[in-house]
Design an enzyme around this catalytic site. Structure first.
Site, PDB file in Angstrom:
ATOM      1  N   CYS A   1       0.865  -1.182   0.000  1.00 37.33           N
ATOM      2  CA  CYS A   1       0.000   0.000   0.000  1.00 37.33           C
ATOM      3  C   CYS A   1       0.904   1.235   0.000  1.00 37.33           C
ATOM      4  CB  CYS A   1      -0.969  -0.014   1.180  1.00 37.33           C
ATOM      5  SG  CYS A   1      -0.152   0.036   2.784  1.00 37.33           S
ATOM      6  N   THR A   2       0.355   2.414   0.176  1.00 36.70           N
ATOM      7  CA  THR A   2       1.116   3.653   0.030  1.00 36.70           C
ATOM      8  C   THR A   2       2.318   3.754   0.979  1.00 36.70           C
ATOM      9  OG1 THR A   2      -0.989   4.679  -0.520  1.00 36.70           O
ATOM     10  CG2 THR A   2       0.872   6.156  -0.156  1.00 36.70           C
TER      11      THR A   2
END
Ligand code: ZN
Length: 313
Positions: free
Chosen positions: A177-178
């Site tokens: 994810c980010t």
């Protein structure tokens, strides 16, 4: 590039999130920091911007606090603030999965893969890489070959995985994810769900893009960020655009919100098509009486009607 954008989280115990949030807001405000910081009894998650001096001071203060001393800050450079305001909010959960039985990443979470090990996993035949973000984040950019869950919100992810279980059974799973915070819980949930070999990209895409060896290789497009920049570059090796224009499918990395305030859908749209479709995602939205594009451009009723007519011809 006098400004810095920080992205970080820490799953740790915070006794009184409400009191902490108030105090922390004052601290940030005095430093001239802007951004969005969430505090819960399970920890802290922030993305913020400020001058180099302000962000240095912020990091120093955080790292000197026993609760946050092992926080890993992902640092980006910027010409100015990436946020308009400062929010420091107490929350029940740092990332909302809304599970009946919550996951504590301090108890159960996937193995950490550093960027170079993650790059190897991207190329491994027996490994499935799952993007743990939302569809609109994936559509702007993602790791080459990663699975795109059809979800608009993180809390929909567990159900989506259950429905598509056969694809992932008996495979090694790697999630990303980010900045890594969503995967802390998601990978823990996968383990609890019965998946045996589960790993996560440590520090997320942000850390991968900064790594000197990987230099963002095999990332396509831009990384979606929840601030004014919307997208940032990751791949320093060979960049490909993957975003597709909403109306004509041509390469596009420009997100706008549909001008119908009741729709507000985030769509990739070229400057030309924004004008042509009155900032809307559809004819129905273009006709909406509160169309924000029409207001902003101060179009007269006649100009508006003429443009709508041209779309139906
Ligand atoms: Zn719309």
């Amino acid at each position: 590039m006098d400004y810095r954008v920080l992205l970080y989280y820490n799953y740790t115990q915070v006794e009184d999130p409400e009191a902490f949030a108030k105090e922390h807001w004052t601290f940030c405000h005095n430093l001239g920091i802007k951004g969005r910081i969430l505090v819960a009894s399970e920890g802290i998650n922030g993305t913020l911007s400020g001058t180099k001096a302000a962000t240095d001071c912020y990091m120093e203060q955080m790292l000197s606090d026993e609760r946050f001393k092992d926080t890993y800050f992902k640092i980006d450079y910027s010409d100015g603030h990436a946020f308009k305001k400062l929010f420091v909010r107490p929350r029940a959960e740092l990332v909302a999965l809304h599970l009946a039985e919550d996951i504590d990443p301090q108890q159960i979470t996937g193995k950490y893969l550093e960027p170079q090990a993650f790059r190897e996993a991207l190329l491994a035949e027996d490994t499935i890489v799952i993007d743990a973000r939302n569809d609109y984040e994936y559509d702007l950019g993602h790791f080459r070959g990663a699975v795109r869950p059809e979800i608009h919100n993180f809390r929909e992810l567990p159900d989506w995985i259950r429905k598509n279980k056969e694809q992932f059974m008996d495979k090694k799973i790697v999630t990303y994810c980010t900045g890594g915070i969503r995967c802390e819980k998601f990978s823990g949930w996968l383990l609890r769900e019965g998946f045996e070999d589960v790993a996560q990209l440590h520090g997320g895409i942000a850390a991968y893009g900064k790594d000197e060896k990987t230099r963002g290789e095999f990332w396509d497009g831009k990384m979606y960020v929840f601030d004014e920049r919307i997208g940032v570059e990751i791949n320093q090796v060979d960049k490909h655009t993957v975003g597709k224009e909403w109306f004509d499918g041509t390469p596009c990395e420009r997100y706008i919100n549909c001008s119908n305030p009741e729709c507000n859908r985030q769509i990739l749209v070229s400057v030309e098509n924004e004008k042509k479709y009155l900032g809307a995602c559809s004819l129905v939205c273009a006709k909406h009486p509160n169309n924000r594009y029409v207001k902003k451009q101060q179009l007269t009723a006649n100009e508006w009607k003429r443009q709508l007519d041209s779309l139906t011809k």
